[in-house]
Structures are given as structure tokens and as C-alpha cells.
Scaffold this active site. Structure first.
Site, PDB file in Angstrom:
ATOM      1  N   GLU A 158     -33.414 -48.753  25.669  1.00 36.84           N
ATOM      2  CA  GLU A 158     -31.954 -48.849  25.525  1.00 36.84           C
ATOM      3  C   GLU A 158     -31.587 -50.285  25.174  1.00 36.84           C
ATOM      4  OE1 GLU A 158     -28.129 -48.676  25.222  1.00 36.84           O
ATOM      5  OE2 GLU A 158     -29.226 -46.808  25.546  1.00 36.84           O
TER       6      GLU A 158
ATOM      7  N   GLN B  34     -21.922 -38.696  29.201  1.00 37.07           N
ATOM      8  CA  GLN B  34     -21.496 -37.488  28.508  1.00 37.07           C
ATOM      9  C   GLN B  34     -20.077 -37.153  28.975  1.00 37.07           C
ATOM     10  OE1 GLN B  34     -22.801 -35.797  26.041  1.00 37.07           O
ATOM     11  NE2 GLN B  34     -24.585 -37.146  25.935  1.00 37.07           N
TER      12      GLN B  34
ATOM     13  N   CYS C 271      -2.082 -33.438  30.081  1.00 36.41           N
ATOM     14  CA  CYS C 271      -3.221 -33.377  29.179  1.00 36.41           C
ATOM     15  C   CYS C 271      -4.047 -32.153  29.552  1.00 36.41           C
ATOM     16  CB  CYS C 271      -4.071 -34.640  29.271  1.00 36.41           C
ATOM     17  SG  CYS C 271      -5.479 -34.628  28.117  1.00 36.41           S
TER      18      CYS C 271
ATOM     19  N   CYS D 191     -24.020 -36.680  18.211  1.00 42.12           N
ATOM     20  CA  CYS D 191     -22.587 -36.371  18.281  1.00 42.12           C
ATOM     21  C   CYS D 191     -21.954 -36.448  16.894  1.00 42.12           C
ATOM     22  CB  CYS D 191     -21.883 -37.323  19.249  1.00 42.12           C
ATOM     23  SG  CYS D 191     -21.998 -39.068  18.791  1.00 42.12           S
TER      24      CYS D 191
END
Length: 372
Positions: free
Chosen positions: A256, A207, A102, A330
Site C-alpha cells: 500500500e 468500502q 438522505c 470501482c
């Protein structure tokens, strides 16, 4: 029938042997310079569709993070007879592309695969795919295995031995969809955030690359006025932005919805020198957003929602009196929708900075600054 008659001028040879049947990295055949222009264009187009005629001027040049740095991946493991396939799903399919190399993942994650195949063979049911999540932390790999049933004593011992063989920081199990529990914790998985060592929950969101996380953090710090006293960090996760903001001297209120992520943030805050500057609140911001009244008198807010965006929270931010709002996203499409809500509420979109942490894909991260 569809076929390729001749290569286009922007086509290059894909470096990965899994290109084609693999479900990821679909743009490896796209030359670097036109690929970056195309990817930045996704954001420009999304903003134009929401009425931002000046989108081209608002969007800064795209910075693409290098391959070979992604620190987190969820593999699919599938047993077929005595063989275990371990990799990612093929494109538009539940079939598993058995991965050998990968170019996107950090090398320590790829190095896990041979030993994982061998260890999982006696634990997996025939023909029923299971998830394997590996996260490369500052103190080693944090591995989470999803299994349909609890392994017997021999299976648990084999997994504990695997943790030693692979020098894992932690190995956890999620059995039959239940909450993950550590099986072998040889040392705490640590991520340094704003100088504070944080231990994310098993399989918790981070992240995807350290370099990308640092780049987004720098942009957030640049967007929040240094003289701001109070900052709301909405969708705070484990504290990716909370701790750097607090380290700079701001008083941060972290909100959160995920209990495990918030608990990790609170533990890290208590254990560091920033405890007096960080408060935390668990809240489902989609169903129960922080209201404009609650935000009244604050100096700035940062919001970093999942791909679905922050429709409800953006509406409350738009109605608030905050001088500065910083968006992290994102998903250019949902970001543009939320940006339109903020602008209609009286904010001015000053700039948008795109960052590409997922090479050879259409995924794009960004930071944007809004001001009154």
C-alpha cells in the site's frame, strides 16, 4: 430549451426532496429493473470496447446493495452569515445543497447534521467551503473536520463537547491541509475485517457500505484458490482483503502506498492472531509496481486500485507467472483497460461480478478472476 413533455415508461417519482439541484443520486427517477440492466451494461460496454466480444457472457448479473447503508460521506460546510449550509455540492456547481434528508446514507450520519451546523458556525470563515468527513464504524462515528486555521481554546472545548453530545468515537482536525490529528478520542473507531478489529486513520478509505464490503470480500475469497499458500494484496488499504485472506490460512503480503492506511493494517495485524501470516510493504504502485520477478513463485494476487486503475501494475502482473489474479475495481473503464493487458499477457478472463454500492448513480464496483 430542454424540458420533459411526458414521463417515459421507466420513469418513477424520485423519493428525495433534493433530487434535481443536488449533485448526487441523479438516477432516482429510473425504475429499479431497467436501472440495474443499464448499470450492468456499463461494464459490458467497457469490456466490448477493449475487444472482449464475449463480454455479455462473462459479466454476471448485477447485485444492487440497498439504500440507507452508506457508512462514509464527505460533506461540504459553508458559512453564509450566521447560517451554515451542510450537504453536497449541487450539480456542475460549487454551490452547496443544504441537506435535510438522505436516502443513501446510514441514518446515524444524517442525524449528525443539525448539531454539526450549530457547532461549526463560529469556526468557519465566511464563504469558504470546508470538508466534513463522517465514517460510521462498528464503535461509533469517526468525524474529521477540515478547518483553515487552528481553533482557539474555546473552539476546541466546544468541539470536545460536541464529541460528547453526538457520542462520537473520535473527532479529528485537519488544519490548513496538514495531516489529521485527533482532538477527542473517546474510544477507538473499529472496523472488523476478517475477524480482526482495525482502526482506520481519520478520513481513511473504507468500502462505502458494510454490506458491499462483505460482498466484495466473499467474491475475492471465492476467486482465490483455497489451497493457495502465498497471496499478494496490492493496494491493500487498511486490510479489507488482507485479513479475510489471512484468516482463511493464506500467507499475505500487503502492499500500500498510503502510510496511514498501512500503519493501521500493521497495528491491527500485530494486535491479532494473524501477525505471522501478514507482511506489509509501503510502495507507490503507480511509480514503483511490484515486478513480475518479485511475484515469481507466488500463488495469487489481488489488486484493488483507485479509479485511475493500475496501468503499471497490471503490466507487471501480465508478465508474471502467477496462476491466478483477482481484480477489484470501482471503474469499468480502467478495469477493462487493465483486463486487456492481462489477457494479452496470457491470462484468461473467467468471470466478472458487478456490485452496486452507490444507488442511483453510474458508479459500479466489481470483482474479476483471471487465470493462466
Amino acid at each position: 430549451m430542454i424540458g420533459r413533455l411526458r414521463p417515459g415508461p421507466a420513469r418513477v417519482e424520485p423519493p428525495c426532496p433534493h433530487f434535481g439541484p443536488g449533485g448526487g443520486c441523479l438516477l432516482q427517477h429510473f425504475a429499479a429493473a431497467p436501472y440495474r440492466l443499464w448499470k450492468r451494461g456499463l461494464l459490458v460496454d467497457a469490456l466490448r470496447k477493449r475487444g472482449f466480444a464475449e463480454a455479455e457472457a462473462l459479466v454476471r448479473p448485477l447485485i444492487a446493495l440497498p439504500p440507507g447503508t452508506r457508512r462514509r460521506a464527505t460533506f461540504t460546510a459553508l458559512r453564509q452569515g450566521r447560517r451554515v449550509l451542510l450537504g453536497f455540492n449541487r450539480r456542475f456547481s460549487h454551490a452547496v445543497e443544504d441537506m435535510t434528508v438522505c436516502h443513501v446514507l446510514a441514518p446515524p450520519l444524517v442525524a449528525l447534521l443539525p448539531a454539526l451546523r450549530q457547532a461549526l458556525a463560529p469556526l468557519l470563515p465566511e464563504g469558504k467551503p470546508q470538508d466534513v468527513t463522517a465514517t460510521l464504524t462498528d464503535s461509533g462515528v469517526d468525524l474529521l473536520l477540515a478547518l483553515p486555521t487552528e481553533p482557539d481554546l474555546a473552539g476546541r472545548e466546544a468541539l470536545a463537547a460536541l464529541a460528547v453530545e453526538l457520542d462520537l468515537a473520535r473527532l479529528s482536525l485537519a488544519v490548513a491541509g496538514q495531516a489529521p490529528l485527533p482532538l477527542a478520542e473517546r474510544r477507538l473507531p473499529r472496523i472488523l475485517l476478517g475477524g480482526v478489529a482495525s482502526t482506520p486513520p481519520p478520513g481513511g478509505f473504507l468500502q462505502p457500505t458494510p454490506e458491499g464490503g462483505a460482498a466484495l470480500t466473499q467474491l475475492v475469497l471465492a476467486a482465490v484458490p483455497s489451497e493457495a499458500d502465498t497471496v499478494a494484496d496490492l493496494y491493500s488499504g487498511c486490510g479489507t482483503f488482507s485479513f479475510p485472506l489471512a484468516a482463511r490460512g493464506h500467507r499475505v503480503h500487503a502492499v500500500e502506498g498510503d502510510a496511514a492506511a498501512l500503519a493501521a493494517l500493521e497495528r491491527a495485524a500485530r494486535g491479532g492472531a494473524l501477525a505471522q501470516r501478514i507482511s506489509a510493504e509501503r510502495r507507490d504502485l503507480e511509480r514503483d509496481p511490484v515486478t513480475a520477478d518479485e511475484l515469481e513463485g507466488g500463488d495469487a494476487a489481488v489488486f484493488d486500485p483507485p479509479r485511475a486503475g493500475a496501468r503499471a501494475q497490471a503490466a507487471e502482473l501480465a508478465a508474471s507467472d502467477l496462476p491466478v489474479v483477482v481484480a477489484v475495481s470501482c471503474n469499468p473503464g480502467t478495469f477493462a483497460r487493465d483486463a486487456r493487458a492481462l489477457v494479452e499477457g496470457g491470462y484468461r478472463l473467467e468471470w466478472v461480478a458487478p456490485r452496486a454500492q452507490f444507488p442511483w448513480t453510474g458508479h459500479l464496483e466489481l470483482v474479476a478472476r483471471f487465470a493462466r
